[in-house]
Design a protein around this motif. Structure first.
Motif, PDB file in Angstrom:
ATOM      1  N   LYS A   1       0.837  -1.207   0.000  1.00 18.00           N
ATOM      2  CA  LYS A   1       0.000   0.000   0.000  1.00 18.00           C
ATOM      3  C   LYS A   1       0.867   1.252   0.000  1.00 18.00           C
ATOM      4  CE  LYS A   1      -3.934   2.373   1.758  1.00 18.00           C
ATOM      5  NZ  LYS A   1      -4.535   2.442   0.444  1.00 18.00           N
TER       6      LYS A   1
ATOM      7  N   ASP B   1      -9.189  -7.685   3.186  1.00 14.29           N
ATOM      8  CA  ASP B   1      -9.694  -8.130   4.482  1.00 14.29           C
ATOM      9  C   ASP B   1      -9.086  -9.469   4.910  1.00 14.29           C
ATOM     10  OD1 ASP B   1     -12.812  -6.875   3.377  1.00 14.29           O
ATOM     11  OD2 ASP B   1     -11.594  -6.030   4.985  1.00 14.29           O
TER      12      ASP B   1
ATOM     13  N   ALA C   1      -6.953 -12.158   6.532  1.00 16.22           N
ATOM     14  CA  ALA C   1      -6.043 -12.132   7.674  1.00 16.22           C
ATOM     15  C   ALA C   1      -5.067 -13.297   7.541  1.00 16.22           C
ATOM     16  CB  ALA C   1      -6.837 -12.261   8.973  1.00 16.22           C
TER      17      ALA C   1
ATOM     18  N   ASP D   1      -0.652   6.915   2.274  1.00 15.27           N
ATOM     19  CA  ASP D   1      -2.006   6.453   1.977  1.00 15.27           C
ATOM     20  C   ASP D   1      -2.259   6.433   0.474  1.00 15.27           C
ATOM     21  OD1 ASP D   1      -4.046   7.619   4.827  1.00 15.27           O
ATOM     22  OD2 ASP D   1      -2.564   6.014   4.617  1.00 15.27           O
TER      23      ASP D   1
ATOM     24  N   VAL E   1      -3.244   3.288   5.823  1.00 14.16           N
ATOM     25  CA  VAL E   1      -2.250   2.219   6.039  1.00 14.16           C
ATOM     26  C   VAL E   1      -2.545   1.478   7.343  1.00 14.16           C
ATOM     27  CG1 VAL E   1       0.173   1.838   6.596  1.00 14.16           C
ATOM     28  CG2 VAL E   1      -0.423   3.227   4.646  1.00 14.16           C
TER      29      VAL E   1
ATOM     30  N   ASP F   1      -4.457  -2.622   8.133  1.00 10.43           N
ATOM     31  CA  ASP F   1      -4.093  -3.730   9.017  1.00 10.43           C
ATOM     32  C   ASP F   1      -5.241  -4.104   9.938  1.00 10.43           C
ATOM     33  OD1 ASP F   1      -0.553  -2.954   9.584  1.00 10.43           O
ATOM     34  OD2 ASP F   1      -1.589  -4.017   7.976  1.00 10.43           O
TER      35      ASP F   1
ATOM     36  N   ARG G   1      -8.371  -3.997   9.319  1.00 12.28           N
ATOM     37  CA  ARG G   1      -9.355  -4.813   8.575  1.00 12.28           C
ATOM     38  C   ARG G   1      -9.025  -6.286   8.742  1.00 12.28           C
ATOM     39  NH1 ARG G   1     -10.322  -2.139   2.651  1.00 12.28           N
ATOM     40  NH2 ARG G   1     -11.673  -3.933   2.423  1.00 12.28           N
ATOM     41  N   ARG G   2      -7.732  -6.601   8.733  1.00 11.98           N
ATOM     42  CA  ARG G   2      -7.317  -7.994   8.868  1.00 11.98           C
ATOM     43  C   ARG G   2      -7.568  -8.481  10.300  1.00 11.98           C
ATOM     44  NH1 ARG G   2      -4.731  -8.313   3.866  1.00 11.98           N
ATOM     45  NH2 ARG G   2      -3.384  -6.573   3.343  1.00 11.98           N
TER      46      ARG G   2
END
Lengths: 308, 211
Positions: free
Chosen positions: A101, A128, A130, A267, B105, B109, B111-112
């Motif tokens: 990112k 999303d 993980a 960002d 940023v 993380d 979100r995970r």
């Protein structure tokens, strides 16, 4: 290596394969045979792969949230500004892979022709997803990154790590053991709470014989854009990184002030140097990058040049 | 941060005795920090050893009667997090509090982390957006040093409560450094009102979360 039991004594322990928690583990026979204690063949394989990589630098931090990945990304950008310098950035923060990112990459691995990136983030199909992995599986991924990626001719391999001193850090040091790491840069913020963890990182570096290139103090003061007065948002109550570096005789590479443009650039996945080329933070970064380059490629002493 | 450095952990019949950090003995603390001989010593442990200690912290510490057990975790979704969820599962944890800073940023993380909670069956109590804006003490101009709004947006998209934003406050950092009680000393700080509001939300939400 498959999942190991929760109380796994460790493949290289004297109890390997013999402990009560080893019963039923798929690796029990392997460990009991002593194979776990033998050096991993991957270490030699990685040494071969690393022959085309001139300099290897680890970026560490004791604490999370100090701006380590931001620093790693901008160190990569800064080094790659010279189009003759080939830079690779390896992100081994398996659970929190932010580098794609910050570098503005969705799946492609090259930011510029001379700046390539590898991260577990590229292997995840959704933002999303993980990565809920225990240590051994993370270690396996790191081994694969180092051994199975075709790094090619690289001047600088930068390794961005998660905070702390655990599996990822031990693994990267062990796997690169035969390949010589130039050293580690440790990122901190000015407060004692952060410095405490930096001392542990320095302690870790000494334990594993990893040279310390120096410490970067991030978020070091903030100049209000309206009144231009400076505030210490994270007060250096015990002398900041400067004091600590003097005590521990470790170089202070520089101090980077807080700048809202840094977060914005990250960002957007853009280099902050391009967005704000004259910002005090950019100037601080450039000075730090130069010191790191000088550490890795020290100039010959004048006497040698005269006699050659 | 709680001014408990250098204290030692003792054993009693029911296990390790946690360290009280206040006179009223309303807050007790357990940390690997108490088990180190030297505060600069690095704890260079792989996953299984960390997991084993976490299990001990839950089962072998004489916590006594507690209203809340708050567990501070490192960043990530790995050994420590899995060990904590497994160790606490028999005790029906209330849920998880997600802390993020406003930038994308950081939200990326978290979100995970939300996925981790979903996969491990851990309820999400809500999201807190930390380091949310800075009011210059000289001219009161507010600068969003780490961007703004990311935490609130994340909570909205994930369908979990947004508990509040905590602004940057040098006095909060300083209090933590010096082990002072920020809540007692700086009741007028915007960070104080944000923190107490979040605490109140959690207290109010507890009965519903328990049932």
């Amino acid at each position: 290596m498959e999942e190991v039991p929760h109380d796994c004594p460790g493949a290289d322990s004297t109890q390997a394969g013999r402990g009560p928690s080893c019963q039923g583990c798929p690796n029990q026979r392997l460990c009991a045979s002593g194979a776990g204690a033998a050096p991993d063949p991957a270490i030699e394989e990685i040494k071969e792969k690393m022959k085309t990589v001139k300099h290897k630098i680890l970026i560490l931090s004791g604490k999370g949230g100090v701006g380590k990945s931001t620093f790693s990304a901008h160190l990569a950008h800064g080094l790659a500004e010279d189009e003759n310098t080939q830079v690779a950035l390896l992100d081994i923060d398996i659970c929190g892979p932010s580098i794609p990112k910050i570098m503005g990459l969705e799946g492609e691995q090259y930011v510029e022709d001379n700046l390539g990136v590898m991260s577990v983030g590229f292997l995840l199909s959704s933002p999303d997803d993980a990565v809920i992995w225990r240590g051994p599986k993370k270690n396996g991924m790191i081994k694969q990154f180092l051994r199975d990626v075709d790094w090619g001719d690289v001047d600088y391999l930068l390794v961005d790590t998660p905070p702390g001193t655990s599996d990822e850090h031990l693994s990267v040091v062990q796997y690169l053991a035969a390949a010589r790491i130039d050293g580690a840069v440790i990122v901190t913020t000015p407060q004692e709470v952060s410095l405490q963890d930096v001392r542990k990182e320095i302690n870790f570096c000494h334990k594993v014989a990893l040279p310390v290139i120096g410490v970067v103090e991030n978020m070091s003061g903030f100049v209000c854009p309206r009144c231009k007065k400076e505030s210490q948002i994270f007060p250096p109550t015990t002398g900041g990184a400067e004091g600590m570096c003097q005590d521990l005789k470790v170089p202070l590479l520089g101090k980077v002030p807080l700048d809202p443009h840094i977060g914005e650039s990250c960002d957007k996945g853009q280099s902050f140097f391009v967005e704000a080329p004259n910002s005090p933070a950019t100037l601080a970064y450039r000075s730090i990058i130069q010191k790191i380059q000088e550490f890795c490629t020290p100039r010959q002493p004048k006497e040698d040049l005269v006699s050659s | 941060m709680l001014r408990a450095q250098g204290k030692a952990v003792h054993q009693c019949d029911s296990g390790w005795v946690p360290v009280f950090v206040d006179q009223e003995q309303s807050i007790s603390l357990m940390s690997v920090g108490f088990l180190l001989e030297n505060p600069d010593e690095a704890v260079v442990w792989r996953g299984p050893k960390k997991s084993a200690l976490i299990k001990q912290f839950v089962s072998d510490v004489a916590w006594g009667e507690l209203d809340y057990l708050v567990v501070d975790t490192p960043p990530g979704t790995s050994d420590e997090h899995m060990a904590t969820v497994e160790a606490l599962r028999p005790y029906r944890p209330l849920g998880a509090l997600m802390v993020t800073t406003p930038q994308a940023v950081s939200v990326g993380d978290v979100r995970r982390e939300l996925t981790f909670c979903r996969k491990t069956g851990l309820q999400v109590m809500g999201v807190v957006e930390n380091m949310s804006g800075f009011a210059c003490p000289h001219c009161a101009a507010c600068t969003n040093i780490f961007s703004r709004g990311g935490g609130e947006e994340l909570a909205r998209r994930a369908g979990v409560p947004f508990l509040g934003s905590v602004p940057l406050d040098p006095e909060l950092s300083r209090s933590l450094e010096e082990g002072r009680d920020f809540i007692q000393e700086f009741p007028k700080s915007p960070a104080f009102s944000a923190l107490t509001s979040i605490a109140r939300e959690i207290l109010n939400a507890t009965p519903a979360l328990l049932s």
